[in-house]
Design a protein around this motif. Structure first.
Motif, PDB file in Angstrom:
ATOM      1  N   GLN A  30      -0.784  53.732 -39.956  1.00 31.79           N
ATOM      2  CA  GLN A  30       0.562  53.193 -40.150  1.00 31.79           C
ATOM      3  C   GLN A  30       0.816  51.885 -39.410  1.00 31.79           C
ATOM      4  OE1 GLN A  30       3.039  56.456 -38.924  1.00 31.79           O
ATOM      5  NE2 GLN A  30       2.329  57.799 -40.566  1.00 31.79           N
ATOM      6  N   TRP A  31       0.146  51.655 -38.254  1.00 30.42           N
ATOM      7  CA  TRP A  31       0.540  50.519 -37.433  1.00 30.42           C
ATOM      8  C   TRP A  31      -0.603  49.676 -36.871  1.00 30.42           C
ATOM      9  CZ3 TRP A  31       5.366  49.451 -38.243  1.00 30.42           C
ATOM     10  CH2 TRP A  31       6.236  50.482 -38.612  1.00 30.42           C
ATOM     11  N   THR A  32      -1.861  50.089 -36.992  1.00 35.72           N
ATOM     12  CA  THR A  32      -2.953  49.265 -36.472  1.00 35.72           C
ATOM     13  C   THR A  32      -3.481  48.315 -37.552  1.00 35.72           C
ATOM     14  OG1 THR A  32      -4.800  50.734 -37.068  1.00 35.72           O
ATOM     15  CG2 THR A  32      -3.642  51.196 -34.990  1.00 35.72           C
ATOM     16  N   ARG A  33      -4.346  47.401 -37.120  1.00 33.11           N
ATOM     17  CA  ARG A  33      -4.945  46.442 -38.057  1.00 33.11           C
ATOM     18  C   ARG A  33      -5.760  47.145 -39.132  1.00 33.11           C
ATOM     19  NH1 ARG A  33      -6.944  44.217 -41.468  1.00 33.11           N
ATOM     20  NH2 ARG A  33      -7.775  42.083 -41.649  1.00 33.11           N
ATOM     21  N   TYR A  77       1.409  44.311 -39.510  1.00 32.58           N
ATOM     22  CA  TYR A  77       1.508  44.120 -38.064  1.00 32.58           C
ATOM     23  C   TYR A  77       0.120  44.219 -37.464  1.00 32.58           C
ATOM     24  CZ  TYR A  77       2.258  45.149 -33.145  1.00 32.58           C
ATOM     25  OH  TYR A  77       2.208  45.126 -31.770  1.00 32.58           O
ATOM     26  N   ALA A  78      -0.166  43.336 -36.484  1.00 31.50           N
ATOM     27  CA  ALA A  78      -1.464  43.370 -35.811  1.00 31.50           C
ATOM     28  C   ALA A  78      -1.305  42.889 -34.386  1.00 31.50           C
ATOM     29  CB  ALA A  78      -2.493  42.510 -36.550  1.00 31.50           C
ATOM     30  N   ASN A  79      -1.829  43.673 -33.448  1.00 32.49           N
ATOM     31  CA  ASN A  79      -1.853  43.299 -32.045  1.00 32.49           C
ATOM     32  C   ASN A  79      -3.098  43.923 -31.441  1.00 32.49           C
ATOM     33  OD1 ASN A  79      -1.549  43.277 -29.191  1.00 32.49           O
ATOM     34  ND2 ASN A  79       0.662  43.081 -29.398  1.00 32.49           N
ATOM     35  N   PRO A  80      -4.082  43.120 -31.014  1.00 27.52           N
ATOM     36  CA  PRO A  80      -5.330  43.681 -30.495  1.00 27.52           C
ATOM     37  C   PRO A  80      -5.137  44.533 -29.255  1.00 27.52           C
ATOM     38  CG  PRO A  80      -5.229  41.288 -30.156  1.00 27.52           C
ATOM     39  CD  PRO A  80      -4.111  41.646 -31.060  1.00 27.52           C
ATOM     40  N   VAL A  81      -4.097  44.241 -28.461  1.00 27.29           N
ATOM     41  CA  VAL A  81      -3.836  45.071 -27.277  1.00 27.29           C
ATOM     42  C   VAL A  81      -3.405  46.470 -27.706  1.00 27.29           C
ATOM     43  CG1 VAL A  81      -2.421  45.346 -25.203  1.00 27.29           C
ATOM     44  CG2 VAL A  81      -3.228  43.066 -25.885  1.00 27.29           C
ATOM     45  N   PHE A  82      -2.500  46.525 -28.665  1.00 29.97           N
ATOM     46  CA  PHE A  82      -2.073  47.825 -29.194  1.00 29.97           C
ATOM     47  C   PHE A  82      -3.254  48.584 -29.785  1.00 29.97           C
ATOM     48  CE2 PHE A  82      -0.647  50.183 -33.024  1.00 29.97           C
ATOM     49  CZ  PHE A  82       0.113  51.171 -32.399  1.00 29.97           C
ATOM     50  N   ASP A  83      -4.054  47.914 -30.609  1.00 26.28           N
ATOM     51  CA  ASP A  83      -5.195  48.570 -31.239  1.00 26.28           C
ATOM     52  C   ASP A  83      -6.180  49.097 -30.196  1.00 26.28           C
ATOM     53  OD1 ASP A  83      -4.000  47.823 -33.565  1.00 26.28           O
ATOM     54  OD2 ASP A  83      -5.636  46.577 -34.299  1.00 26.28           O
ATOM     55  N   SER A  84      -6.401  48.326 -29.135  1.00 21.13           N
ATOM     56  CA  SER A  84      -7.327  48.752 -28.087  1.00 21.13           C
ATOM     57  C   SER A  84      -6.819  49.996 -27.373  1.00 21.13           C
ATOM     58  CB  SER A  84      -7.534  47.612 -27.090  1.00 21.13           C
ATOM     59  OG  SER A  84      -8.360  48.020 -26.022  1.00 21.13           O
ATOM     60  N   LEU A  85      -5.531  50.035 -27.094  1.00 18.66           N
ATOM     61  CA  LEU A  85      -4.948  51.205 -26.425  1.00 18.66           C
ATOM     62  C   LEU A  85      -4.999  52.435 -27.325  1.00 18.66           C
ATOM     63  CD1 LEU A  85      -1.914  49.397 -24.787  1.00 18.66           C
ATOM     64  CD2 LEU A  85      -3.714  50.612 -23.543  1.00 18.66           C
ATOM     65  N   VAL A  86      -4.791  52.250 -28.626  1.00 13.61           N
ATOM     66  CA  VAL A  86      -4.899  53.371 -29.561  1.00 13.61           C
ATOM     67  C   VAL A  86      -6.328  53.896 -29.591  1.00 13.61           C
ATOM     68  CG1 VAL A  86      -4.811  54.002 -32.004  1.00 13.61           C
ATOM     69  CG2 VAL A  86      -2.948  52.680 -30.993  1.00 13.61           C
ATOM     70  N   VAL A 104       3.868  48.728 -25.902  1.00 16.71           N
ATOM     71  CA  VAL A 104       3.472  47.412 -26.405  1.00 16.71           C
ATOM     72  C   VAL A 104       4.037  47.189 -27.801  1.00 16.71           C
ATOM     73  CG1 VAL A 104       1.491  46.046 -27.189  1.00 16.71           C
ATOM     74  CG2 VAL A 104       1.401  47.240 -24.979  1.00 16.71           C
ATOM     75  N   LEU A 105       3.947  48.200 -28.655  1.00 12.41           N
ATOM     76  CA  LEU A 105       4.465  48.108 -30.018  1.00 12.41           C
ATOM     77  C   LEU A 105       5.963  47.813 -30.010  1.00 12.41           C
ATOM     78  CD1 LEU A 105       3.356  48.776 -33.022  1.00 12.41           C
ATOM     79  CD2 LEU A 105       4.588  50.923 -32.719  1.00 12.41           C
TER      80      LEU A 105
END
Length: 491
Positions: free
Chosen positions: A403-406, A417-426, A448-449
């Motif tokens: 739903q929310w990662t790249r 929506y894309a944020n590498p910090v968010f993706d890394s934490l997920v 972060v989101l």
């Protein structure tokens, strides 16, 4: 792009009623529940089911042990089903969760499921997403023809009920299968597919229906005034949001790609007031993309405040200048559109409330309401500035990946929506084997989101189920409200 499992408040409404038993006193003799649902499913084959009504029906048909047509249930059926759900041509909702799994038949009763890497979600991924379908029915039919196949004889399952008839587009009937130890107290289930939530509510209020999953908020007081009806409130697994298109080419969409602009829009909204507009009293404000039922829900998740002074400051930081009653940048006003389905009264009211709140801050917002199929198509084509949507939580937080990662750009993350910090934490949250560490990573990821204003998370309803005194043992699971219908009975 994979289809979306979107839930519409008051768009997917379930109502259970009896037929051939209008007087309450005769319900002892009734053997049928009629379920009035809003919106007919396009298919009852599990990998082609993308909405909650279709899921409710197929959960009663597909289970385990032996098939309704008498054929033995085998390990090959399991392997075949995983293969189908992982096939990009089928485009099942579970594609992202199972496409990297390797499933091998060991013997007639055993399969090996091999994961590409270790993680805490392995048992969940191996058991939750895939409904087993019969390889002897579907194995020889080209998969590009499955979606157009309307033969009820092909919907063969193993669960407590079997499909008897489907009179498109109005009516569907299941009857008890009598297999695998299932003995439903009420042997017949009938769905009637309707367009109007109020019509479903009227069935309960007139005692022509016995149960309704979620009474429309404006009608709850009528049910509470009836001594023969009981209103049971329970937390919904649905969360609602307004998401932005952050990857479009239009002037409006380019503006929404700017983080400070999104933060300004978010801080202009009193989300607690909006929640009541969306779904009535008791509605909760989500702390992120989840309902209050999800295990990662925590007060430690950081959220942007309601702060109109902060709105003005953030817009100025983004290069916007206040000119009269509007904000301008490079000669263009800050303006965008909200896309909603015309069939959802709740989303319409919410869009109007958002429009007014932003107007007071000098932001021009337009509302476009379209029929639900067009709404879904426009999301798939990414033809929107923003939209009001709702997702049904899974019991696991892993659905947030889609739903929310790249990696979800071809799935539920239609706003890109894309944020590498968010993706890394997920990634940290889903690969650690320690539950405490996993939750800490989820809390930071959602913080972060929120600080990025990826979306405005607006409502988590408290459903008001209405139950007639003629029924007993009618328990409701927030994740799948008809899960225990096999044990429901009349007095």
């Amino acid at each position: 792009m994979r289809p979306l499992r979107l839930v519409s408040l008051l768009l997917v409404v379930g109502t259970l009623a009896t037929i051939s038993c209008q007087p309450e006193s005769s319900c002892v003799e009734c053997d049928t529940l009629v379920i009035a649902a809003i919106g007919e499913p396009s298919s009852l084959l599990p990998p082609l089911v993308f909405g909650t009504v279709g899921r409710d029906i197929t959960d009663q048909i597909f289970e385990d042990v032996s098939w309704h047509d008498g054929q033995p249930f085998s390990a090959e059926d399991v392997r075949f089903s995983f293969e189908v759900f992982a096939d990009p041509a089928i485009d099942a909702l579970a594609l992202a969760s199972v496409q990297e799994l390797a499933v091998e038949v060991v013997d007639d009763h055993t399969v090996d499921i091999v994961f590409p890497s270790a993680g805490t979600g392995q048992l969940y991924d191996a058991t939750f997403h895939v409904r087993i379908i019969p390889s002897h029915i579907w194995g020889d039919l080209a998969r590009d023809l499955w979606g157009a196949d309307t033969a009820t004889s092909r919907i063969v399952g193993t669960g407590p009920y079997r499909l008897v008839s489907w009179q498109r587009p109005t009516r569907l009937r299941l009857e008890a299968s009598g297999l695998n130890g299932h003995q439903p107290a009420i042997p017949n289930l009938v769905w009637t597919f309707q367009d109007d939530p109020d019509a479903a509510a009227n069935l309960v209020l007139s005692h022509e229906a016995q149960v309704m999953e979620a009474m429309p908020p404006p009608r709850v007081a009528e049910a509470e005034a009836d001594p023969d009806l009981q209103v049971v409130r329970y937390p919904s697994a649905v969360y609602g949001f307004l998401a932005f298109n952050m990857d479009g080419a239009s002037t409006n969409q380019v503006s929404l790609q700017d983080r400070n602009t999104r933060r300004a829009l978010a801080m202009a909204i009193d989300r607690q007031a909006m929640a009541q507009v969306a779904a009535g009293p008791g509605t909760m404000v989500p702390k992120g993309p989840m309902s209050s039922l999800l295990w990662i829900n925590d007060d430690a998740i950081r959220q942007l405040p309601f702060d109109t002074a902060g709105t003005r400051e953030a817009l100025e930081q983004a290069g916007w200048q206040r000119t009269g009653d509007s904000w301008q940048r490079d000669g263009m006003p800050l303006e965008f559109d909200i896309l909603i389905p015309s069939t959802s009264r709740g989303r319409g009211l919410l869009a109007e409330a958002l429009q007014e709140a932003w107007r007071q801050q000098g932001v021009q917002v337009n509302i476009t309401a379209v029929d639900f199929p067009i709404f879904i198509e426009r999301l798939r084509e990414r033809n929107f500035d923003s939209y009001i949507g709702a997702f049904l939580d899974e019991p696991s937080a892993r659905s947030l990946i889609d739903q929310w990662t790249r990696s979800g750009w071809d799935g539920g993350n239609v706003g890109h929506y894309a944020n590498p910090v968010f993706d890394s934490l997920v990634t940290e949250a889903t690969t650690t084997t320690d539950a405490v560490s996993a939750k800490a990573s989820w809390i930071e990821a959602l913080s972060v989101l929120n600080e990025d204003a990826a979306a405005l998370f607006l409502f988590n309803p408290v459903n008001a189920a209405v139950i007639n005194g003629a029924l007993r043992d009618a328990t409701i699971n927030p994740y799948s409200w008809l899960e225990d219908v096999e044990g429901w009975r009349y007095r």
